[in-house]
Design a protein around this motif. Structure first.
Motif, PDB file in Angstrom:
ATOM      1  N   GLN A 332      86.797  35.470  14.988  1.00  0.00           N
ATOM      2  CA  GLN A 332      87.345  34.145  14.692  1.00  0.00           C
ATOM      3  C   GLN A 332      86.903  33.121  15.734  1.00  0.00           C
ATOM      4  N   LYS A 333      86.927  33.501  17.003  1.00  0.00           N
ATOM      5  CA  LYS A 333      86.484  32.588  18.061  1.00  0.00           C
ATOM      6  C   LYS A 333      84.998  32.282  17.919  1.00  0.00           C
ATOM      7  N   PHE A 334      84.211  33.318  17.665  1.00  0.00           N
ATOM      8  CA  PHE A 334      82.768  33.131  17.545  1.00  0.00           C
ATOM      9  C   PHE A 334      82.441  32.235  16.344  1.00  0.00           C
ATOM     10  N   THR A 335      83.106  32.474  15.221  1.00  0.00           N
ATOM     11  CA  THR A 335      82.857  31.678  14.014  1.00  0.00           C
ATOM     12  C   THR A 335      83.267  30.228  14.223  1.00  0.00           C
ATOM     13  N   GLU A 336      84.337  30.020  14.957  1.00  0.00           N
ATOM     14  CA  GLU A 336      84.812  28.653  15.208  1.00  0.00           C
ATOM     15  C   GLU A 336      83.804  27.861  16.034  1.00  0.00           C
ATOM     16  N   VAL A 337      83.274  28.458  17.086  1.00  0.00           N
ATOM     17  CA  VAL A 337      82.338  27.715  17.938  1.00  0.00           C
ATOM     18  C   VAL A 337      80.991  27.532  17.248  1.00  0.00           C
ATOM     19  N   ASN A 338      80.642  28.444  16.336  1.00  0.00           N
ATOM     20  CA  ASN A 338      79.366  28.336  15.636  1.00  0.00           C
ATOM     21  C   ASN A 338      79.470  27.524  14.359  1.00  0.00           C
ATOM     22  N   ASN A 339      80.674  27.368  13.832  1.00  0.00           N
ATOM     23  CA  ASN A 339      80.879  26.721  12.538  1.00  0.00           C
ATOM     24  C   ASN A 339      80.149  27.491  11.443  1.00  0.00           C
ATOM     25  N   GLY A 340      80.170  28.817  11.568  1.00  0.00           N
ATOM     26  CA  GLY A 340      79.495  29.669  10.593  1.00  0.00           C
ATOM     27  C   GLY A 340      80.474  30.288   9.622  1.00  0.00           C
ATOM     28  N   ASN A 341      80.195  31.515   9.209  1.00  0.00           N
ATOM     29  CA  ASN A 341      81.059  32.230   8.280  1.00  0.00           C
ATOM     30  C   ASN A 341      81.340  33.623   8.831  1.00  0.00           C
ATOM     31  N   ALA A 342      82.445  34.200   8.394  1.00  0.00           N
ATOM     32  CA  ALA A 342      82.782  35.559   8.816  1.00  0.00           C
ATOM     33  C   ALA A 342      83.417  36.292   7.647  1.00  0.00           C
ATOM     34  N   TYR A 343      83.066  37.558   7.523  1.00  0.00           N
ATOM     35  CA  TYR A 343      83.646  38.412   6.497  1.00  0.00           C
ATOM     36  C   TYR A 343      84.077  39.713   7.145  1.00  0.00           C
ATOM     37  N   TYR A 344      85.268  40.153   6.771  1.00  0.00           N
ATOM     38  CA  TYR A 344      85.763  41.448   7.224  1.00  0.00           C
ATOM     39  C   TYR A 344      85.666  42.363   6.021  1.00  0.00           C
ATOM     40  N   SER A 345      84.665  43.221   6.037  1.00  0.00           N
ATOM     41  CA  SER A 345      84.294  43.904   4.816  1.00  0.00           C
ATOM     42  C   SER A 345      84.501  45.393   4.918  1.00  0.00           C
ATOM     43  N   SER A 346      84.877  45.987   3.784  1.00  0.00           N
ATOM     44  CA  SER A 346      84.763  47.433   3.664  1.00  0.00           C
ATOM     45  C   SER A 346      83.288  47.757   3.471  1.00  0.00           C
ATOM     46  N   LEU A 347      82.931  48.991   3.720  1.00  0.00           N
ATOM     47  CA  LEU A 347      81.525  49.360   3.580  1.00  0.00           C
ATOM     48  C   LEU A 347      81.066  49.220   2.136  1.00  0.00           C
ATOM     49  N   LYS A 348      81.959  49.415   1.195  1.00  0.00           N
ATOM     50  CA  LYS A 348      81.588  49.369  -0.214  1.00  0.00           C
ATOM     51  C   LYS A 348      81.190  47.967  -0.647  1.00  0.00           C
ATOM     52  N   GLY A 349      81.873  46.948  -0.095  1.00  0.00           N
ATOM     53  CA  GLY A 349      81.617  45.590  -0.547  1.00  0.00           C
ATOM     54  C   GLY A 349      80.611  44.819   0.269  1.00  0.00           C
TER      55      GLY A 349
END
Length: 368
Positions: A332-349
């Motif tokens: 969350q901190k990294f995504t905030e400073v980069n203004n990028g995207n983040a996904y918390y994914s299961s391996l299947k998805g």
């Protein structure tokens, strides 16, 4: 009421009518990814499976399958040791099967399929019309519509065709994207008995096959990062192995930025597949490591690089293959400073998430 509904087993329709070789080939390709391209280990696993589950039959045995693999150019034993090695045909087949497994069958829509919400000086015709502008080529002029406009504007008695009557066939603006895919090969990718590197490799192979076959003008560079970071070729993807490494995210980001800095395209992005926090930095020839919690020294350096990517217009999309709260806090901190995207994914998805984000990012032009 919750429960299970049992039905009669229905064989996979895609496998009906397939030869024994084709059915065994699918197993072979799957195991080749898991064994990191070790043909001999793969064949040993298949022999063990055959002994336990009878995947061959009396008319066609494992010896026949191995010989057919050689005859059809999937493996070769022309080396000093006489052991089996995969061929380029096998590497292409693995990438193709990964693409089909993760993304499904892609529909033919013409070479390129570069969709954007903008029109522009592209060479892909659209159904839209617009007024003539200075610099438009004669081939773009819609003659039927232009003549109709002249008749309406000036009448039939004194036919005149002026610049204001002209309409042209609009063209779609073609975007090009340069993507760097970062793959974590630290030890945690196989820790606690969970294989996380195989799905990550499949995603990388599928993305490579997608870009090289469907988006041929785009570029894809692949890097792996553990204690250090280095670039790998597409053909090497099936053979990636996890090492006894920590996670030097900083080294991965620095190499990714260096690669993208040399690319001339305006659209640039980084995908990062990882399952853990950054735990390592390199200072000269020595490594600074801390696997416990989030080390502020390592964390701050990583966040600084995320902010630097943002300043040069490079979004980072992080795919976290883990759900630990403190790992999410880092992302969350990294995504905030980069203004990028983040996904918390299961391996299947994981595959579908990367595919959707790749297509969304490449449709827009990031402002610098």
């Amino acid at each position: 009421m919750l429960g299970y509904r049992f039905t009669d087993y229905q064989p996979d329709p895609n496998q009906q009518g397939q030869s024994t070789f084709d059915q065994l080939l699918k197993i072979f390709m799957e195991l080749m990814v898991i064994t990191s391209g070790d043909v001999n280990e793969t064949l040993q696993w298949m022999t063990s499976l055959d002994n336990q589950y009878n995947i061959t039959n009396a008319e066609y045995g494992m010896g026949d399958f191995i010989q057919e693999l050689k005859d059809k150019g999937y493996i070769t034993d022309e080396n000093a040791e006489g052991s089996f090695d995969p061929t380029a045909k096998t590497e292409r087949s693995i990438r193709k099967s990964a693409l089909e497994e993760i993304f499904g069958k892609l529909k033919k829509s013409g070479q390129g399929s570069h969709k954007t919400p903008h029109s522009g000086a592209g060479d892909e015709a659209s159904t839209d019309r617009r007024d003539y502008q200075f610099g438009d080529s004669l081939e773009q002029i819609a003659m039927t519509d232009s003549i109709r406009n002249a008749q309406i504007n000036h009448g039939l008695g004194n036919f005149t065709l002026t610049e204001n009557d002209l309409e042209v066939n609009d063209t779609e603006f073609k975007t090009q994207t340069s993507t760097v895919l970062m793959i974590d090969i630290s030890h945690s990718m196989i820790l606690y008995g969970e294989d996380r590197i195989t799905p990550a490799k499949k995603v990388a192979m599928a993305l490579a096959e997608l870009i090289t076959t469907k988006y041929k003008k785009d570029t894809l560079d692949i890097i792996v990062f553990g204690n250090d970071a280095w670039q790998v070729q597409i053909k090497d993807l099936p053979y990636l192995k996890v090492g006894p490494y920590h996670t030097n995210t900083v080294a991965g980001l620095e190499l990714a930025m260096d690669i993208l800095r040399r690319r001339k395209t305006k659209n640039k992005q980084i995908f990062m597949i990882t399952d853990g926090k950054p735990t390592c930095l390199k200072k000269g020839i020595k490594y600074y490591k801390n696997s416990f919690g989030l080390d502020s020294k390592i964390l701050n350096k990583t966040l600084n690089l995320g902010a630097q990517c943002r300043r040069i217009g490079v979004p980072v999309t992080t795919f976290m293959i883990a759900s630990d709260p403190y790992l999410k806090q880092f992302v969350q901190k990294f995504t905030e400073v980069n203004n990028g995207n983040a996904y918390y994914s299961s391996l299947k998805g994981l595959g579908n998430l990367i595919f959707e984000d790749y297509r969304r990012n490449r449709r827009k032009q990031f402002k610098q």
